[in-house]
Design an enzyme around this catalytic site. Structure first.
Site, mmCIF file in Angstrom:
data_model
loop_
_atom_site.group_PDB
_atom_site.id
_atom_site.type_symbol
_atom_site.label_atom_id
_atom_site.label_comp_id
_atom_site.label_asym_id
_atom_site.label_seq_id
_atom_site.Cartn_x
_atom_site.Cartn_y
_atom_site.Cartn_z
ATOM 1 N N GLY A 1 -59.148 -54.162 8.455
ATOM 2 C CA GLY A 1 -58.381 -53.012 7.941
ATOM 3 C C GLY A 1 -58.422 -52.921 6.426
ATOM 4 O O GLY A 1 -57.569 -52.288 5.818
ATOM 5 N N ASP B 1 -59.951 -44.351 1.435
ATOM 6 C CA ASP B 1 -60.738 -45.574 1.266
ATOM 7 C C ASP B 1 -61.840 -45.367 0.230
ATOM 8 O O ASP B 1 -62.016 -46.164 -0.691
ATOM 9 C CB ASP B 1 -61.370 -46.001 2.600
ATOM 10 C CG ASP B 1 -60.325 -46.216 3.674
ATOM 11 O OD1 ASP B 1 -59.132 -46.224 3.347
ATOM 12 O OD2 ASP B 1 -60.698 -46.366 4.850
#
Ligand code: GLA
Length: 379
Positions: A118, A166
């Site tokens: 993650g 991200d």
């Protein structure tokens, strides 16, 4: 790095790689599942990274190596025909969407970023490869443009309907800071995440439950459905970012969509509150926000799992911990935890023991610094 370079020379001979790129993992202080709802997030880049060593190749055919997995491919058919080598699929996608004309490449990837934790090892790989391709081909897009291509790789090649958190954090972060990113306008400002006497750590559950991608896409689809329904009453709404709790009450959403939407609204608010808490060095308030985020992700957005809950609960009951919550998409991966620096050793031991007792294997405590985004490894 030295071991990667040794492996490069063993396989490819004495010529040094034309470029060596460092692509960090991403952490996120708060603001989960808000990015694809055009909301706010507070991520940063971490000191653990993937390195990409790359050169153009004069002879036919690519030659790529994943050092940590000890896998090597010289034929792209393996990726497509047998569905093997997921890492190579990301690289192929980055080349296809960004620089299909580049020709055969020698690539070696490796580093100390755990996969499936993650912390976005896949986005780090894609962003790092894009940056390497840019260096090799002498192009000059901005990092923001490269980040958006990275997002397209996730969506179009891999099939995960992810947001931009991200890629933006991995490309553009600065040391010792996180970024308050507005995922609608893509404007961001840097925020100092240092809290005196406290430290941020990650604890990796070391689990990654199956179906994570389809569960993730389902959550994104539910948010879209909620927006469509809300627009029947409030036609100006474009995304859950535009909705507040009062509007939600009048929206006629079913129970599931209500829970999902309420979580997103509250989580967006928590991002702004966290920025203020960081600014005021208010560690108790920061901790409370982390706890509330975890409870929301667990009960309203329903993306947690037993292993994450165990770690978050253990941390949140531990004196010396200000707060902890699951981080990232969910269903496994890491918990992020804000704790007193002088409790780090005792807490780590206690936390590992308790997890081992319950699940029969150890979690990994990950210490990190907030680092710079993608760049040449020499920078
Ligand atoms: C994954 C996605 C991000 C974001 C998070 C949840 O990491 O790649 O875009 O949606 O999950 O906050």
């Amino acid at each position: 790095m030295d071991t990667l370079l040794d492996r490069w020379h063993t396989t490819f001979g004495s010529e040094v790689p034309e470029v060596t790129v460092r692509a960090p993992g991403r952490v996120n202080i708060i603001g989960e599942h808000t990015d694809y709802n055009e909301g706010w997030v507070l991520p940063g880049a971490m000191s653990r990274s993937i390195y990409i060593l790359a050169s153009k190749k004069a002879t036919k055919g690519h030659h790529w190596i994943a050092y940590d997995l000890d896998e090597e491919i010289e034929s792209l058919e393996d990726i497509f025909e047998y569905g093997e080598y997921p890492w190579a699929k990301y690289i192929e996608g980055a080349i296809r969407l960004y620089a299909p004309e580049i020709g055969p490449l020698r690539l070696l990837v490796g580093g100390d970023l755990p996969v499936g934790a993650g912390i976005s090892s896949s986005s780090a790989l894609v962003c790092g490869v894009l940056y390497a391709l840019q260096q090799l081909s002498g192009r000059n897009e901005t990092k923001e443009e490269l980040a958006l291509i990275g997002q397209r790789v996730e969506r179009e090649v891999i099939g995960v309907q992810g947001g931009i958190m991200d890629q933006f954090a991995i490309m553009m972060s600065q040391p010792r800071h996180v970024m308050l990113l507005d995922c609608r306008t893509r404007e961001y400002k840097l925020v100092d995440a240092d809290l005196p006497g406290c430290t941020w750590i990650l604890i990796n559950t070391r689990v990654k439950h199956a179906l994570i991608d389809s569960d993730y896409n389902q959550r994104a689809a539910q948010c879209k459905q909620a927006v469509e329904k809300i627009r029947e009453t409030f036609p100006d709404v474009q995304a859950l970012r535009d909705v507040d709790m009062d509007m939600l009450k009048d929206s006629g959403l079913n129970e599931t969509l209500m829970k999902r939407s309420a979580f997103v609204i509250e989580e967006n608010n928590r991002v702004h509150e966290m920025v203020q808490a960081l600014h005021e060095h208010d560690t108790n308030r920061a901790g409370k926000l982390l706890r509330a985020s975890h409870e929301g992700l667990r009960h309203m957005y329903e993306v947690s799992c037993d292993e994450l809950d165990h770690l978050a609960d253990f941390a949140n009951r531990y004196e010396g911990v200000r707060g902890a919550r699951m981080m990232g998409g969910g269903f496994g991966g890491c918990v992020i935890c804000l704790l007193q620096e002088d409790e780090l050793d005792a807490f780590s031991i206690a936390c590992v023991d308790s997890y081992l007792d319950r699940f029969g294997f150890e979690p990994e405590v990950i210490l990190f610094e907030l680092a710079a985004g993608v760049g040449l490894a020499t920078e």
